[in-house]
Design a protein around this motif. Structure first.
Motif, PDB file in Angstrom:
ATOM      1  N   ARG A   1       0.831  -1.208   0.000  1.00 38.08           N
ATOM      2  CA  ARG A   1       0.000   0.000   0.000  1.00 38.08           C
ATOM      3  C   ARG A   1       0.867   1.260   0.000  1.00 38.08           C
ATOM      4  O   ARG A   1       0.560   2.242  -0.684  1.00 38.08           O
ATOM      5  CB  ARG A   1      -0.938  -0.013   1.208  1.00 38.08           C
TER       6      ARG A   1
ATOM      7  N   THR B   1       1.049   3.961  -3.183  1.00 38.44           N
ATOM      8  CA  THR B   1       0.841   5.397  -2.976  1.00 38.44           C
ATOM      9  C   THR B   1       2.038   6.196  -3.474  1.00 38.44           C
ATOM     10  O   THR B   1       1.880   7.242  -4.117  1.00 38.44           O
ATOM     11  CB  THR B   1       0.585   5.688  -1.491  1.00 38.44           C
TER      12      THR B   1
ATOM     13  N   ALA C   1       1.900   6.392  -7.138  1.00 40.90           N
ATOM     14  CA  ALA C   1       0.852   7.309  -7.587  1.00 40.90           C
ATOM     15  C   ALA C   1       1.306   8.757  -7.533  1.00 40.90           C
ATOM     16  O   ALA C   1       0.934   9.566  -8.396  1.00 40.90           O
ATOM     17  CB  ALA C   1      -0.406   7.116  -6.740  1.00 40.90           C
TER      18      ALA C   1
ATOM     19  N   THR D   1      -5.433   3.667   1.703  1.00 43.67           N
ATOM     20  CA  THR D   1      -5.317   4.525   0.526  1.00 43.67           C
ATOM     21  C   THR D   1      -6.577   5.360   0.394  1.00 43.67           C
ATOM     22  O   THR D   1      -7.633   5.032   0.938  1.00 43.67           O
ATOM     23  CB  THR D   1      -5.106   3.687  -0.739  1.00 43.67           C
TER      24      THR D   1
ATOM     25  N   PHE E   1      -8.072   6.801  -4.832  1.00 42.50           N
ATOM     26  CA  PHE E   1      -7.531   6.072  -5.975  1.00 42.50           C
ATOM     27  C   PHE E   1      -8.672   5.758  -6.946  1.00 42.50           C
ATOM     28  O   PHE E   1      -9.712   5.235  -6.541  1.00 42.50           O
ATOM     29  CB  PHE E   1      -6.889   4.755  -5.535  1.00 42.50           C
ATOM     30  N   ASP E   2      -8.472   6.056  -8.220  1.00 38.11           N
ATOM     31  CA  ASP E   2      -9.402   5.640  -9.256  1.00 38.11           C
ATOM     32  C   ASP E   2      -9.211   4.139  -9.458  1.00 38.11           C
ATOM     33  O   ASP E   2      -8.101   3.676  -9.749  1.00 38.11           O
ATOM     34  CB  ASP E   2      -9.103   6.402 -10.552  1.00 38.11           C
TER      35      ASP E   2
ATOM     36  N   GLU F   1      -7.190   2.864 -12.212  1.00 36.25           N
ATOM     37  CA  GLU F   1      -5.769   3.217 -12.286  1.00 36.25           C
ATOM     38  C   GLU F   1      -4.920   2.495 -11.252  1.00 36.25           C
ATOM     39  O   GLU F   1      -3.692   2.617 -11.277  1.00 36.25           O
ATOM     40  CB  GLU F   1      -5.598   4.731 -12.123  1.00 36.25           C
ATOM     41  N   VAL F   2      -5.538   1.755 -10.339  1.00 37.03           N
ATOM     42  CA  VAL F   2      -4.776   1.103  -9.272  1.00 37.03           C
ATOM     43  C   VAL F   2      -3.688   0.195  -9.838  1.00 37.03           C
ATOM     44  O   VAL F   2      -2.561   0.152  -9.337  1.00 37.03           O
ATOM     45  CB  VAL F   2      -5.706   0.315  -8.334  1.00 37.03           C
TER      46      VAL F   2
ATOM     47  N   PHE G   1      -0.127   1.388 -10.476  1.00 38.86           N
ATOM     48  CA  PHE G   1       0.781   1.634  -9.359  1.00 38.86           C
ATOM     49  C   PHE G   1       1.426   0.344  -8.837  1.00 38.86           C
ATOM     50  O   PHE G   1       2.134   0.366  -7.833  1.00 38.86           O
ATOM     51  CB  PHE G   1       0.037   2.358  -8.240  1.00 38.86           C
TER      52      PHE G   1
END
Length: 310
Positions: A109, A113, A116, A240, A243-244, A247-248, A251
């Protein structure tokens, strides 16, 4: 007057100006009514403008655009976020495999992040002096996993000093964030890296085998002419936020690379036919732990998972 935030106690901030003077500052109230859904509208590392009144009081009146930052969900009961630090050259994620054991979910996680928000990460695995043969084998497996993805992984012992010089080389220039679970030895490692700093440390809870908070606020320290570290309080979880779900996968570098072979461009890698990611998980080309972490972040975006604040 321009400066950088070097300390955040929650109620006030220390700003170091370009002429190396420190000012205790409050935040102007209008920062909190601009739709900023964070517990801290100003973070350590921020470049800010301040005004100093005749009576010596000072206020932060403007924040410069951030180049990057690390952010997490403030709590499981809130949709608010907490910015850990801003304008970073890198982050050191300090973890331990025993006393306490950092979960791979927490690691993943944090890494997602950082991906991102474009913060390079080095993983530092502390407490290697405590390893049994079984733990040493687990350490090699964890090191191989994250190095195969593309992350730098360093094994160290803040107690014996083993590996500390390699960490010192990494932080020798720029601004480095130190972050990790409570109890992983982050403050002990910083003390080993910077003799004389003497950050407060505490033993791990013997009843729960979890860390005890010793750093109570975020603070930046100069460690050379062009090198700084930011020490932050340990955290128990890393939720998190914002987050879209589409899109995860971007990342998770190994998932993103393989997803180019999926049959559908909008594949969520959860159930679709012709999903190259699911095939790679089945064939152990993507680790089960990383895929489970990916799914857990998708769940963070589920409506109702986190209750609205009262």
């Amino acid at each position: 007057m321009n400066g950088r935030v070097i300390k955040n106690t929650g109620s006030w901030y220390v700003v170091r100006t370009d002429d190396c003077k420190d000012y205790n500052c409050k935040v102007k109230g209008n920062f909190r009514i601009k739709g900023i859904r964070t517990t801290n509208p100003v973070a350590v590392g921020d470049i800010v403008d301040i005004t100093v009144n005749a009576d010596g009081t000072a206020f932060i009146v403007k924040i410069a655009p951030r180049t990057n930052y690390i952010i997490r969900r403030a709590s499981n009961l809130s949709k608010e976020s907490h910015i850990i630090a801003a304008n970073l050259d890198r982050a050191l994620l300090v973890v331990s495999l025993t006393e306490p054991a950092t979960s791979t979910t927490f690691i993943d996680r944090f890494l997602a992040t950082a991906e991102a928000y474009q913060v390079p990460v080095t993983i530092v695995i502390n407490k290697t002096d405590l390893y049994t043969d079984e733990l040493a084998e687990y350490y090699e497996a964890i090191k191989y996993l994250y190095e195969s993805i593309g992350y730098e992984v360093l094994g160290v012992s803040a107690t014996t000093g083993d590996g500390v010089d390699r960490v010192r080389d990494v932080i020798s220039k720029g601004i480095t964030l130190f972050s990790g679970n409570s109890g992983v030895g982050k403050s002990s490692l910083i003390n080993a890296l910077i003799p004389g700093l003497e950050l407060r440390t505490a033993n791990v809870s013997t009843s729960h085998h979890t860390g005890m908070h010793t750093t109570t606020f975020s603070e930046m320290f100069a460690i050379g002419s062009d090198a700084y570290i930011i020490d932050t309080p340990g955290v128990k979880g890393f939720g998190t936020i914002d987050f879209d779900v589409n899109e995860v996968s971007h990342f998770f570098p190994e998932i993103f690379r393989i997803s180019a072979n999926c049959r559908y461009g909008n594949c969520t890698h959860t159930h679709e036919p012709g999903c190259a990611v699911l095939k790679a998980v089945d064939e152990s080309l993507i680790s089960q732990s990383r895929y489970a972490s990916y799914l857990s972040i998708l769940e963070d975006g589920t409506e109702g998972k986190y209750r609205k604040p009262f």
